[in-house]
Design a protein around this motif. Structure first.
Motif, mmCIF file in Angstrom:
data_model
loop_
_atom_site.group_PDB
_atom_site.id
_atom_site.type_symbol
_atom_site.label_atom_id
_atom_site.label_comp_id
_atom_site.label_asym_id
_atom_site.label_seq_id
_atom_site.Cartn_x
_atom_site.Cartn_y
_atom_site.Cartn_z
ATOM 1 N N LYS B 2 0.849 -1.185 0.000
ATOM 2 C CA LYS B 2 0.000 0.000 0.000
ATOM 3 C C LYS B 2 0.890 1.242 0.000
ATOM 4 O O LYS B 2 1.897 1.292 0.704
ATOM 5 N N ILE B 3 0.492 2.216 -0.791
ATOM 6 C CA ILE B 3 1.168 3.503 -0.715
ATOM 7 C C ILE B 3 0.142 4.529 -0.252
ATOM 8 O O ILE B 3 -0.883 4.737 -0.907
ATOM 9 N N PHE B 4 0.405 5.118 0.908
ATOM 10 C CA PHE B 4 -0.466 6.180 1.409
ATOM 11 C C PHE B 4 0.101 7.527 0.970
ATOM 12 O O PHE B 4 1.298 7.769 1.122
ATOM 13 N N VAL B 5 -0.751 8.371 0.435
ATOM 14 C CA VAL B 5 -0.302 9.715 0.080
ATOM 15 C C VAL B 5 -1.160 10.696 0.874
ATOM 16 O O VAL B 5 -2.392 10.627 0.837
ATOM 17 N N CYS B 6 -0.504 11.589 1.619
ATOM 18 C CA CYS B 6 -1.251 12.584 2.396
ATOM 19 C C CYS B 6 -1.286 13.898 1.617
ATOM 20 O O CYS B 6 -0.245 14.398 1.189
ATOM 21 N N VAL B 7 -2.489 14.405 1.417
ATOM 22 C CA VAL B 7 -2.619 15.634 0.624
ATOM 23 C C VAL B 7 -3.421 16.677 1.407
ATOM 24 O O VAL B 7 -4.173 16.353 2.301
ATOM 25 N N VAL B 58 -5.173 7.793 -1.021
ATOM 26 C CA VAL B 58 -4.908 9.202 -0.752
ATOM 27 C C VAL B 58 -5.724 9.654 0.446
ATOM 28 O O VAL B 58 -6.928 9.397 0.516
ATOM 29 N N LEU B 59 -5.053 10.320 1.399
ATOM 30 C CA LEU B 59 -5.724 10.782 2.614
ATOM 31 C C LEU B 59 -5.659 12.293 2.718
ATOM 32 O O LEU B 59 -4.634 12.890 2.407
ATOM 33 N N SER B 60 -6.747 12.874 3.187
ATOM 34 C CA SER B 60 -6.701 14.298 3.464
ATOM 35 C C SER B 60 -7.536 14.592 4.700
ATOM 36 O O SER B 60 -8.614 14.037 4.873
ATOM 37 N N MET B 61 -7.004 15.473 5.551
ATOM 38 C CA MET B 61 -7.819 15.956 6.654
ATOM 39 C C MET B 61 -8.252 17.367 6.292
ATOM 40 O O MET B 61 -7.425 18.188 5.894
ATOM 41 N N GLY B 62 -9.538 17.637 6.416
ATOM 42 C CA GLY B 62 -9.982 18.972 6.045
ATOM 43 C C GLY B 62 -11.486 19.063 6.062
ATOM 44 O O GLY B 62 -12.183 18.105 6.420
ATOM 45 N N PRO B 63 -12.001 20.228 5.661
ATOM 46 C CA PRO B 63 -13.447 20.405 5.615
ATOM 47 C C PRO B 63 -14.048 19.567 4.479
ATOM 48 O O PRO B 63 -13.299 19.068 3.629
ATOM 49 N N PRO B 64 -15.372 19.380 4.450
ATOM 50 C CA PRO B 64 -15.985 18.536 3.422
ATOM 51 C C PRO B 64 -15.574 18.922 1.992
ATOM 52 O O PRO B 64 -15.463 18.058 1.131
ATOM 53 N N GLN B 65 -15.308 20.211 1.767
ATOM 54 C CA GLN B 65 -14.924 20.635 0.411
ATOM 55 C C GLN B 65 -13.628 19.980 -0.060
ATOM 56 O O GLN B 65 -13.338 19.942 -1.248
ATOM 57 N N ALA B 66 -12.821 19.513 0.890
ATOM 58 C CA ALA B 66 -11.538 18.913 0.515
ATOM 59 C C ALA B 66 -11.741 17.631 -0.289
ATOM 60 O O ALA B 66 -10.800 17.094 -0.862
ATOM 61 N N GLU B 67 -12.984 17.152 -0.335
ATOM 62 C CA GLU B 67 -13.309 15.991 -1.165
ATOM 63 C C GLU B 67 -12.833 16.209 -2.601
ATOM 64 O O GLU B 67 -12.391 15.286 -3.278
ATOM 65 N N ILE B 69 -10.187 17.585 -3.799
ATOM 66 C CA ILE B 69 -8.801 17.233 -4.118
ATOM 67 C C ILE B 69 -8.602 15.722 -4.104
ATOM 68 O O ILE B 69 -7.717 15.210 -4.777
ATOM 69 N N LEU B 70 -9.447 15.007 -3.331
ATOM 70 C CA LEU B 70 -9.356 13.545 -3.378
ATOM 71 C C LEU B 70 -9.825 13.055 -4.741
ATOM 72 O O LEU B 70 -9.239 12.160 -5.339
ATOM 73 N N ARG B 71 -10.894 13.679 -5.237
ATOM 74 C CA ARG B 71 -11.388 13.292 -6.574
ATOM 75 C C ARG B 71 -10.330 13.583 -7.635
ATOM 76 O O ARG B 71 -10.131 12.793 -8.556
ATOM 77 N N GLU B 72 -9.682 14.704 -7.457
ATOM 78 C CA GLU B 72 -8.646 15.031 -8.445
ATOM 79 C C GLU B 72 -7.496 14.018 -8.363
ATOM 80 O O GLU B 72 -6.945 13.619 -9.399
ATOM 81 N N SER B 73 -7.166 13.590 -7.146
ATOM 82 C CA SER B 73 -6.110 12.579 -6.993
ATOM 83 C C SER B 73 -6.524 11.275 -7.655
ATOM 84 O O SER B 73 -5.714 10.606 -8.298
ATOM 85 N N ILE B 74 -7.793 10.907 -7.477
ATOM 86 C CA ILE B 74 -8.292 9.676 -8.101
ATOM 87 C C ILE B 74 -8.297 9.843 -9.620
ATOM 88 O O ILE B 74 -7.936 8.926 -10.361
ATOM 89 N N ALA B 75 -8.657 11.043 -10.082
ATOM 90 C CA ALA B 75 -8.639 11.304 -11.529
ATOM 91 C C ALA B 75 -7.230 11.144 -12.087
ATOM 92 O O ALA B 75 -7.041 10.714 -13.216
ATOM 93 N N MET B 76 -6.232 11.462 -11.258
ATOM 94 C CA MET B 76 -4.843 11.283 -11.712
ATOM 95 C C MET B 76 -4.476 9.810 -11.778
ATOM 96 O O MET B 76 -3.542 9.442 -12.498
ATOM 97 N N GLY B 77 -5.160 8.970 -10.995
ATOM 98 C CA GLY B 77 -4.874 7.539 -11.044
ATOM 99 C C GLY B 77 -4.822 6.838 -9.702
ATOM 100 O O GLY B 77 -4.568 5.638 -9.645
ATOM 101 N N ALA B 78 -5.046 7.571 -8.612
ATOM 102 C CA ALA B 78 -5.053 6.920 -7.293
ATOM 103 C C ALA B 78 -6.263 5.993 -7.203
ATOM 104 O O ALA B 78 -7.260 6.190 -7.892
ATOM 105 N N ASP B 79 -6.153 4.967 -6.320
ATOM 106 C CA ASP B 79 -7.226 3.983 -6.242
ATOM 107 C C ASP B 79 -8.383 4.432 -5.362
ATOM 108 O O ASP B 79 -9.532 4.253 -5.730
ATOM 109 N N LYS B 80 -8.073 4.975 -4.190
ATOM 110 C CA LYS B 80 -9.138 5.355 -3.267
ATOM 111 C C LYS B 80 -8.767 6.634 -2.534
ATOM 112 O O LYS B 80 -7.585 6.947 -2.371
ATOM 113 N N GLY B 81 -9.813 7.306 -2.045
ATOM 114 C CA GLY B 81 -9.579 8.508 -1.255
ATOM 115 C C GLY B 81 -10.217 8.387 0.112
ATOM 116 O O GLY B 81 -11.261 7.737 0.262
#
Lengths: 384, 268, 400
Positions: B2-7, B58-67, B69-81
């Motif tokens: 597993k590779i965890f990426v914190c954004v 990909v993990l992010s801590m933040g307000p609901p809007q931070a979703e 950037i997780l979608r953008e990470s998945i769009a780049m090719g990450a598996d899950k947010g």
């Protein structure tokens, strides 16, 4: 009624804008001067899947076939960076790839669509001839049946991307009588013997987009390359163009947006008589009018796209969108040059290019006059 | 693996500033984006995935809007947010942030295969805070080694060999064992753009998991403002000194004046 | 845990709205209202003129630390090739000032292998004590060993303030120690002061890419830790004074670290030392091209100066990356800084504004660089520099 973009559409807009600003904007002026699309940008556009924007994934596309608003947004953002790329992608998708997806057989999709969607080949739609411009029914390029093949003879002009296209959608006459019922669209590979590219046009605007004369001399095309049925060509061509106009409208909106943004930036920065020229009412009114025109055009464009996706009649809406958008772009570009004053005439600023590019929009893919005619005929036929 | 990426979602930074006259914040056209270094982290994770095979989370801590950037990470090719969002997380300094991120990583590992080897990749620092403290603190919280400011990395079974920027002109080559954490700057790679197909796929809702404080079984004294040891006392515009003497005259006169001034200042 | 606004006190002045970095406060019916996007950063508390805003922490805050047990200011150094990093000496200057205000000792901490012969020289920088942890392996920097040794030392000795250079190394180990000790750590500070009322350390640092300055405090934890940007504070005058040295021998072995240093690569083509340069001549986009940079180099040559540049010059490949000055490059503070064709973006300015004298040469009279320059020349550097170079040559000749 819902006026907000979906999350998908918002992201498409944002990413396409970032992409266009990073890769397209820096070379736009050079491409305009060289009258050639930049090859590095071409490769990047391929990777991004822009050539297959409105084609489903199973045929190598991005999957916006059910989301024409999303498609329009993509074209808009590309055109904001360079209208020549905008028209190239709009035409490739709207009147080449998408018609094959919509009207083509499975074999045709395998043979032609996948390469187009992946950007391995560029597509062109070839209708206009020296004597068939606004009068599309005046096509003289003939296709004569010979066994299970057709033999094409004639010349097409002003074909967008014609000179760089690998796949051509050619509207030909397959009979003598009422020409509207004797027209057929053929899918022609540019490697077919007898086909050649003639004069490349030296245009006023969207100069980086290729516009060429195409010559067909005894070009033999198998019968299975007929798109949508023999004799169905005219009706289909009109429907293809209805859809194509949404892309052109989006292209004009993007171009107008670029002109507006350049004007706002300049009006805030340029100081005359000890204040930014944006403080002068003469400039303010111009900017307000430009913004109103562009926003109206954008709404028209999205509406036409929306009707298309709902499966409703959208021909008149797409005419209205294309007309409004091309005139809005012209108004915005005109205003932008005026606001920039002497600098607006100089190549160092992009607005002179916008001005030349915008004029094209009022003419290609059906002049403003033809659009008004289509709209009026539609209304009069329906009656009050 | 597993590779965890914190954004982290950050405001586009060059536009946010303080008006020195009114001492108020100017936020013209500030748009939220994925922190630039974090995009390099995602790119590195995707490159490693392509080469060695791995699940990129990909993990992010933040307000609901931070979703977004997780979608953008998945769009780049990450598996899950994974979005760690809760009012209780607000006001976190780096200590509280690293604690919260560590809980999510531990939970994900526990719920899949606790023995699976993993790598955590972080952007070295965020452009809003510029602290660069979350990656080392997260490594400390997870009890794993870290290599900061990595310029390149080789993965070999359960070992990594990384080049680390050490001083302006020196690079250290370090070897360590997985699990480990690395942080990257923008000189490691050029992040890809999400393709259009990627963007369309990223809006599949099953790809994002939401965790609140309760889901993570978080100690309330260690998260958000409660878990933070530092606090902002005040913010203000940078003070600009300089006495602004504009030298005038012919070029020769200007140069004479300058040299005289510098002599007076005992520099020449 | 929340932020509270006392409507009775609130006058609707809007100070909080203007100070919120997250646009999370608005005025409703002339009263401030907190929006959901609030990050509880607390930036609004101090600016409120009527003290209507309070940041309320939950009751569960970890047991209050007994501050009275913590005494003294520590400076922790790093080194390379047995040379102490300059920032450590700069911190000893500032550290002296802070410890004098607090009336406590200043301690210098070295983790190394071969400093026995250097200690006399090092002790001239004004500290009261030196703690020297000695082990052959500490010739190099090992993240985990530093964290282990330093955490133990800190737990044992309880300093109230710990200053560390904000270098890639300092910013690597400091956060892990902070985490271990649950201590507040402020990164990359450019200003340090003692609050005379609370005797707390106030740590000022640039944030949002240098566009905003923030002052941070750690009101509830000890020690108060800060990493400090190199080149901000001046090295102190050397003094002769009695310094107590505590030497601790550690029997580390290579296997004590999970990481192994394989090698160190020097990437520099030339020896660039901007941080120590007395004079720096730097070029920006206005120089025009790589060829035209020769002119800047020539000026640097006649002045005996080091050559530098803004980020764009490095991106355009006019200059080597190790010459980049600014937010993402080096921070410098020479006696003289000559900025040629540099407009003065904030990212550049944060890297050189502490120079003693700044000369700016730029065509654009409105360039922000002129706001921080001591001497400004509005004009074309390609015309001015040749004349300046000749003039300096003349001055040099007269000196001889």
């Amino acid at each position: 009624m819902e006026f907000t973009l979906t999350e998908k559409q918002k992201m498409l807009k944002k990413i396409t804008r970032q992409f266009a600003e990073e890769f397209i904007v820096p070379v736009a002026r050079e491409s305009d001067e060289k009258q050639e699309l930049d090859d590095t940008v071409y490769q990047k556009m391929k990777e991004m899947n822009y050539f297959g924007a409105c084609i489903p994934e199973e045929y190598g596309g991005a999957g916006l076939h059910n989301d024409t608003i999303g498609f329009g947004i993509v074209i808009e953002e590309i055109s904001r960076a360079d209208a020549a790329w905008g028209i190239t992608i709009a035409v490739h998708n709207g009147v080449a790839a998408y018609p094959i997806y919509k009207y083509g057989t499975e074999d045709q999709k395998q043979e032609f669509l996948i390469d187009l969607a992946k950007g391995n080949k560029v597509g062109a739609f070839c209708l206009t001839e020296p004597n068939a411009g606004s009068d599309a029914a005046g096509v003289r390029l003939t296709a004569v049946k010979d066994g299970d093949e057709y033999v094409l003879n004639g010349t097409k002009i002003f074909a967008t991307s014609g000179g760089i296209a690998g796949t051509l959608l050619v509207v030909a006459k397959t009979g003598e009588k009422d020409s509207r019922k004797q027209m057929t669209v053929f899918l022609v590979d540019s490697k077919t013997p007898g086909y050649s590219v003639g004069v490349k046009e030296d245009k006023m605007g969207v100069r980086a987009s290729n516009t060429s004369e195409l010559v067909f001399q005894d070009v033999r095309v198998p019968e299975e390359n007929i798109l949508g049925g023999a004799g169905e060509g005219f009706k289909m061509a009109m429907k293809i163009l209805d859809f194509g106009r949404i892309g052109i409208a989006a292209q004009c909106v993007g171009l107008g947006q670029a002109a507006l943004e350049a004007s706002i930036k300049y009006a805030n920065e340029r100081v005359q008589f000890n204040q930014p020229i944006g403080r002068f009412q003469a400039i303010q009114w111009k900017i307000a009018d430009m913004a109103i025109a562009i926003e109206s055009a954008r709404l028209f464009t999205y509406k036409a796209a929306y009707l298309h996706d709902k499966g409703e009649q959208f021909g008149m809406a797409s005419s209205m969108a294309k007309l409004t958008a091309s005139e809005a772009a012209m108004q915005a570009a005109h205003g932008a040059v005026q606001i920039h004053g002497g600098y607006g005439l100089m190549k160092a600023y992009p607005v002179e290019r916008y001005f030349r590019d915008a004029k094209m929009g009022e003419i290609y893919e059906g002049t403003s006059e033809i659009q008004r005619l289509v709209i009026a005929n539609n209304l009069l036929r329906k009656g009050a | 693996m597993k590779i965890f990426v914190c954004v982290k979602q950050v405001p586009g930074v060059s536009e946010i500033k303080i008006d020195p006259k009114t001492n108020t914040l100017v936020r013209e056209g500030v748009e939220s984006v994925i922190n630039p270094n974090d995009r390099n982290a995602i790119e590195l994770a995707l490159t490693l995935k392509e080469k060695h095979g791995a699940e990129v989370l990909v993990l992010s801590m933040g307000p609901p809007q931070a979703e977004e950037i997780l979608r953008e990470s998945i769009a780049m090719g990450a598996d899950k947010g994974f979005l760690l969002t809760d009012r209780a997380f607000a006001g976190a300094d780096t200590l509280a942030t690293s604690y919260t991120l560590s809980l999510a990583i531990k939970k994900i590992l526990k719920e899949s295969d606790p023995e699976e080897k993993y790598l955590v990749i972080c952007g070295a620092q965020a452009i809003d805070g510029d602290t660069g403290q979350v990656p080392p603190e997260l490594a400390e919280e997870l009890g794993i080694p870290q290599i900061a400011y990595v310029l390149s990395i080789e993965l070999n079974e359960d070992k990594i060999v990384a080049e680390r920027k050490f001083r302006a002109v020196e690079i250290v080559v370090i070897e360590t064992k997985l699990p480990a954490l690395i942080s990257v700057l923008n000189d490691i790679n050029k992040p890809r753009y999400p393709s259009m197909a990627g963007i369309l796929k990223a809006h599949d809702n099953s790809k994002i998991t939401y965790y609140n404080a309760q889901d993570l079984n978080a100690d309330e004294a260690k998260i958000g403002l409660n878990g933070s040891s530092t606090e902002v006392w005040k913010i203000f515009a940078p003070e600009r000194k300089g006495n602004r003497v504009i030298l005038r005259g012919t070029l020769e006169e200007i140069v004479q004046q300058l040299c005289q001034n510098l002599k007076d200042d005992k520099i020449l | 845990m929340s932020i509270l606004i006392d409507d009775e006190l609130c006058t609707g002045c809007g100070s909080c709205v203007n100070n919120c970095p997250y646009s999370a406060i608005e005025l409703v019916n002339n009263k401030a209202k907190i929006l959901p996007s609030c990050n509880l950063c607390g930036a609004c508390v101090e600016p409120c003129p009527v003290e209507a805003i309070t940041l309320k922490r939950g009751a569960q805050k970890a047991a209050k630390v007994d501050f009275s047990q913590f005494k003294g200011v520590w400076v922790i150094t790093e080194h390379y090739k047995n040379i102490i990093h300059n920032v450590a000496f700069q911190l000893l200057g500032k550290g002296r000032e802070l410890s004098d205000i607090l009336g406590v000792d200043l301690t210098f901490v070295i983790l190394g292998a071969n400093f026995d012969n250097e200690l006399d020289e090092i002790s001239k920088y004004g500290m009261d004590k030196i703690i020297y942890v000695k082990s052959p392996i500490l010739k190099h920097y090992y993240s985990d060993l530093y964290v282990k040794v330093l955490s133990e030392l800190i737990i044992e000795n309880k300093p109230e303030i710990i200053l560390i250079g904000a270098t890639p190394t300092g910013r690597d180990f400091a956060p892990r120690i902070a985490k271990k000790l649950n201590a507040g750590l402020t990164a990359d500070c450019t200003g340090l002061a003692i609050n005379p009322e609370t005797m707390n350390l106030l740590q000022t640092r640039p944030t949002f890419g240098g566009n905003i300055m923030a002052t941070i405090r750690n009101p509830n934890s000890r020690p108060q830790m800060a990493t400090v940007r190199p080149g901000i504070f001046k090295e102190p005058q050397k003094v002769e004074k009695k310094v107590s040295v505590k030497k601790i021998d550690y029997a580390f072995e290579e296997k004590d670290s999970v990481s192994k240093i394989i090698k160190v690569i020097n990437t520099s083509k030339t020896h660039v030392n901007l941080e120590d340069a007395k004079i720096i001549v730097a070029g920006g986009r206005g120089v025009g091209s790589k060829e035209k940079f020769k002119l800047i180099e020539e000026l640097a040559d006649v002045l005996g100066a080091e050559l530098g540049g803004s980020r764009i010059t490095v991106e355009l490949n006019w200059l080597d990356p190790d010459r980049q000055i600014g937010q993402t490059g080096v921070t410098v503070s020479p006696k003289l800084y000559i900025a040629c064709g540099i407009s003065g973006a904030v990212q550049h300015i944060v890297g050189m504004e502490n120079s003693d004298v700044i000369v700016a040469i730029n065509k654009d009279p409105d360039a922000p660089i002129f706001h921080i320059a001591h001497y400004g020349i509005v004009g074309d550097l390609h015309e001015i520099l040749p004349i300046l170079i000749e003039e300096i040559k003349t001055i040099n000749l007269n000196k001889e």
